[in-house]
Design a protein around this motif. Sequence first.
Motif, PDB file in Angstrom:
ATOM      1  N   ALA A 235     -39.762  -9.610  26.405  1.00 56.70           N
ATOM      2  CA  ALA A 235     -39.183  -8.713  27.402  1.00 56.70           C
ATOM      3  C   ALA A 235     -37.655  -8.776  27.361  1.00 56.70           C
ATOM      4  O   ALA A 235     -37.069  -9.807  27.034  1.00 56.70           O
ATOM      5  CB  ALA A 235     -39.684  -9.099  28.790  1.00 56.70           C
ATOM      6  N   PHE A 236     -37.021  -7.665  27.710  1.00 57.32           N
ATOM      7  CA  PHE A 236     -35.564  -7.635  27.825  1.00 57.32           C
ATOM      8  C   PHE A 236     -35.162  -6.580  28.839  1.00 57.32           C
ATOM      9  O   PHE A 236     -35.953  -5.694  29.189  1.00 57.32           O
ATOM     10  CB  PHE A 236     -34.900  -7.380  26.467  1.00 57.32           C
ATOM     11  N   ALA A 237     -33.945  -6.693  29.321  1.00 60.06           N
ATOM     12  CA  ALA A 237     -33.413  -5.743  30.303  1.00 60.06           C
ATOM     13  C   ALA A 237     -32.348  -4.870  29.662  1.00 60.06           C
ATOM     14  O   ALA A 237     -31.693  -5.273  28.701  1.00 60.06           O
ATOM     15  CB  ALA A 237     -32.830  -6.496  31.505  1.00 60.06           C
ATOM     16  N   MET A 238     -32.185  -3.670  30.221  1.00 58.97           N
ATOM     17  CA  MET A 238     -31.139  -2.760  29.766  1.00 58.97           C
ATOM     18  C   MET A 238     -30.295  -2.375  30.966  1.00 58.97           C
ATOM     19  O   MET A 238     -30.814  -2.002  32.025  1.00 58.97           O
ATOM     20  CB  MET A 238     -31.744  -1.513  29.119  1.00 58.97           C
ATOM     21  N   MET A 239     -28.970  -2.500  30.801  1.00 58.50           N
ATOM     22  CA  MET A 239     -28.069  -2.133  31.891  1.00 58.50           C
ATOM     23  C   MET A 239     -27.055  -1.107  31.395  1.00 58.50           C
ATOM     24  O   MET A 239     -26.955  -0.808  30.206  1.00 58.50           O
ATOM     25  CB  MET A 239     -27.378  -3.366  32.461  1.00 58.50           C
ATOM     26  N   GLY A 240     -26.284  -0.583  32.324  1.00 56.39           N
ATOM     27  CA  GLY A 240     -25.390   0.521  32.031  1.00 56.39           C
ATOM     28  C   GLY A 240     -23.989   0.098  31.647  1.00 56.39           C
ATOM     29  O   GLY A 240     -23.758  -1.028  31.190  1.00 56.39           O
ATOM     30  N   PRO A 241     -23.022   0.994  31.857  1.00 60.97           N
ATOM     31  CA  PRO A 241     -21.660   0.748  31.384  1.00 60.97           C
ATOM     32  C   PRO A 241     -20.896  -0.209  32.284  1.00 60.97           C
ATOM     33  O   PRO A 241     -21.354  -0.588  33.370  1.00 60.97           O
ATOM     34  CB  PRO A 241     -21.035   2.144  31.443  1.00 60.97           C
ATOM     35  N   ARG A 242     -19.724  -0.570  31.837  1.00 58.95           N
ATOM     36  CA  ARG A 242     -18.809  -1.326  32.683  1.00 58.95           C
ATOM     37  C   ARG A 242     -18.115  -0.351  33.627  1.00 58.95           C
ATOM     38  O   ARG A 242     -18.198   0.866  33.457  1.00 58.95           O
ATOM     39  CB  ARG A 242     -17.814  -2.078  31.798  1.00 58.95           C
ATOM     40  N   ASP A 243     -17.460  -0.863  34.654  1.00 59.51           N
ATOM     41  CA  ASP A 243     -16.764   0.013  35.590  1.00 59.51           C
ATOM     42  C   ASP A 243     -15.764   0.887  34.840  1.00 59.51           C
ATOM     43  O   ASP A 243     -14.982   0.390  34.012  1.00 59.51           O
ATOM     44  CB  ASP A 243     -16.026  -0.811  36.647  1.00 59.51           C
ATOM     45  N   ASN A 244     -15.804   2.181  35.114  1.00 54.88           N
ATOM     46  CA  ASN A 244     -14.921   3.107  34.417  1.00 54.88           C
ATOM     47  C   ASN A 244     -14.829   4.415  35.186  1.00 54.88           C
ATOM     48  O   ASN A 244     -15.642   4.697  36.069  1.00 54.88           O
ATOM     49  CB  ASN A 244     -15.437   3.359  32.994  1.00 54.88           C
ATOM     50  N   GLN A 245     -13.864   5.232  34.791  1.00 52.04           N
ATOM     51  CA  GLN A 245     -13.708   6.572  35.357  1.00 52.04           C
ATOM     52  C   GLN A 245     -13.805   7.636  34.270  1.00 52.04           C
ATOM     53  O   GLN A 245     -13.294   8.740  34.426  1.00 52.04           O
ATOM     54  CB  GLN A 245     -12.356   6.672  36.081  1.00 52.04           C
ATOM     55  N   ASP A 246     -14.469   7.288  33.164  1.00 50.94           N
ATOM     56  CA  ASP A 246     -14.581   8.234  32.063  1.00 50.94           C
ATOM     57  C   ASP A 246     -15.525   9.374  32.418  1.00 50.94           C
ATOM     58  O   ASP A 246     -16.343   9.277  33.331  1.00 50.94           O
ATOM     59  CB  ASP A 246     -15.086   7.528  30.803  1.00 50.94           C
TER      60      ASP A 246
ATOM     61  N   GLY B 234     -25.119  -0.069  26.535  1.00 47.76           N
ATOM     62  CA  GLY B 234     -24.568   0.935  25.640  1.00 47.76           C
ATOM     63  C   GLY B 234     -25.461   2.123  25.342  1.00 47.76           C
ATOM     64  O   GLY B 234     -25.241   2.835  24.361  1.00 47.76           O
ATOM     65  N   TRP B 235     -26.450   2.405  26.201  1.00 52.12           N
ATOM     66  CA  TRP B 235     -27.413   3.468  25.929  1.00 52.12           C
ATOM     67  C   TRP B 235     -26.758   4.839  25.812  1.00 52.12           C
ATOM     68  O   TRP B 235     -26.857   5.523  24.796  1.00 52.12           O
ATOM     69  CB  TRP B 235     -28.460   3.480  27.037  1.00 52.12           C
ATOM     70  N   LEU B 236     -26.079   5.291  26.872  1.00 58.33           N
ATOM     71  CA  LEU B 236     -25.627   6.679  26.906  1.00 58.33           C
ATOM     72  C   LEU B 236     -24.496   6.943  25.922  1.00 58.33           C
ATOM     73  O   LEU B 236     -24.442   8.013  25.307  1.00 58.33           O
ATOM     74  CB  LEU B 236     -25.197   7.065  28.327  1.00 58.33           C
ATOM     75  N   SER B 237     -23.612   5.981  25.742  1.00 54.94           N
ATOM     76  CA  SER B 237     -22.527   6.175  24.779  1.00 54.94           C
ATOM     77  C   SER B 237     -23.067   6.274  23.361  1.00 54.94           C
ATOM     78  O   SER B 237     -22.538   7.026  22.525  1.00 54.94           O
ATOM     79  CB  SER B 237     -21.506   5.032  24.884  1.00 54.94           C
ATOM     80  N   THR B 238     -24.137   5.534  23.064  1.00 52.47           N
ATOM     81  CA  THR B 238     -24.768   5.627  21.750  1.00 52.47           C
ATOM     82  C   THR B 238     -25.436   6.980  21.569  1.00 52.47           C
ATOM     83  O   THR B 238     -25.349   7.605  20.503  1.00 52.47           O
ATOM     84  CB  THR B 238     -25.796   4.500  21.573  1.00 52.47           C
ATOM     85  N   TYR B 239     -26.079   7.455  22.611  1.00 48.54           N
ATOM     86  CA  TYR B 239     -26.693   8.774  22.548  1.00 48.54           C
ATOM     87  C   TYR B 239     -25.674   9.869  22.298  1.00 48.54           C
ATOM     88  O   TYR B 239     -25.952  10.854  21.596  1.00 48.54           O
ATOM     89  CB  TYR B 239     -27.452   9.069  23.841  1.00 48.54           C
ATOM     90  N   ALA B 240     -24.503   9.733  22.887  1.00 49.83           N
ATOM     91  CA  ALA B 240     -23.476  10.758  22.699  1.00 49.83           C
ATOM     92  C   ALA B 240     -23.145  10.935  21.215  1.00 49.83           C
ATOM     93  O   ALA B 240     -22.942  12.061  20.736  1.00 49.83           O
ATOM     94  CB  ALA B 240     -22.224  10.395  23.494  1.00 49.83           C
ATOM     95  N   LEU B 241     -23.116   9.824  20.478  1.00 52.59           N
ATOM     96  CA  LEU B 241     -22.848   9.903  19.042  1.00 52.59           C
ATOM     97  C   LEU B 241     -23.987  10.608  18.311  1.00 52.59           C
ATOM     98  O   LEU B 241     -23.771  11.449  17.432  1.00 52.59           O
ATOM     99  CB  LEU B 241     -22.641   8.503  18.467  1.00 52.59           C
ATOM    100  N   GLY B 242     -25.224  10.255  18.674  1.00 58.47           N
ATOM    101  CA  GLY B 242     -26.371  10.887  18.039  1.00 58.47           C
ATOM    102  C   GLY B 242     -26.448  12.371  18.330  1.00 58.47           C
ATOM    103  O   GLY B 242     -26.821  13.171  17.457  1.00 58.47           O
ATOM    104  N   LEU B 243     -26.084  12.765  19.555  1.00 55.27           N
ATOM    105  CA  LEU B 243     -26.134  14.180  19.920  1.00 55.27           C
ATOM    106  C   LEU B 243     -25.109  15.003  19.154  1.00 55.27           C
ATOM    107  O   LEU B 243     -25.333  16.185  18.877  1.00 55.27           O
ATOM    108  CB  LEU B 243     -25.926  14.339  21.424  1.00 55.27           C
TER     109      LEU B 243
END
Length: 328
Positions: free
Chosen positions: A124-135, A161-170
């Motif tokens: 098992a593992f957990a997935m979390m989101g980005p660091r604090d940012n205003q991007d 790093g889920w969504l930022s990685t997806y942005a590259l794939g998209l």
Amino acid sequence: MTTPHPTHLRIHQLAGLKVGPRLLVTGAVHGNETAGVHGITRVLKEFDEGKLTLLRGTLTMIPIVNPLAHRLQRREGERNLNRNLRPAPIPQDFEDRIANQLCPYLADAEVLLDLHSFNNPGPAFAMMGPRDNQDELEPFRHEQAEAALAACVGTGRIVEGWLSTYALGLQRRAARQSDGSRQASLVQDPHYGVGTTEYMRSQGGYAITLECGQHVDPQGPEVAYKAILRTLTLLGMIAPGAVELADPNRPIEVLQLYEVIDREHADDQFVREWASFDEVTEGQLIGTRHDGTPVHAPSGGRIVFPNNKAQPGQEWFYLARPSDRKLA
């Protein structure tokens, strides 16, 4: 015969008489991922029997978020609910109709624990989101609280790093010629990477995905059950002692996703049976395209979510490497 579509979404809510956090716990966003279903059902039973008492706040639990996919015993009903998640003014499929019911609950909650599992063997593992940012991509301001939630559920590995990685794939998908189908438009949509946790963050809350192990791992329901109780304890919604807390001094590996590779053809094949977090070295052969073109790892790290059943145009595997993120 076609499978009759479910006509409702079953939602359980316990409203404490004292003000407190608003927690949402979800299972079976993908219908064949049942660890969360069992974990939620067990926790609900313990509240009904008086073994657990809600001290404050509001606890909302949805054991089966995608009842059509669950009924079909597969990942999706008509499409992947955990992509392109947003309200649909004109629903086009069953998942759009579920999204119209689910999104208000995500928007109303402050914290989300989303329970999943995966196809290949692994812990098992957990997935979390980005660091604090205003991007623009994923602005966020709950880094510390989300990290504490990810650490409390008890896994030895956390991925970011889920969504930022997806942005590259998209960006790569956008360059492909579309066949005009709804499926093609969905996977090329800029919102494709948005699932439960990403939508939750966009509404001002924080969230983690807990991958409870392989789909058929008999320990998966126990992982889900303990994670729910540990989250409730962390938020002060139940009294301490209901579950053994995770060791705060245990080593936790934090990985950063940096690449997602799509399957482009049904005959694209892996060179071996990969499991999540298998190590890869720079230049290592991971698979071959249908025309014989090799697919190599661009740098060293780990392979994540290898899917030899991926449909053409969808995610084949991800790559991750060590993160410099500190949880405390």
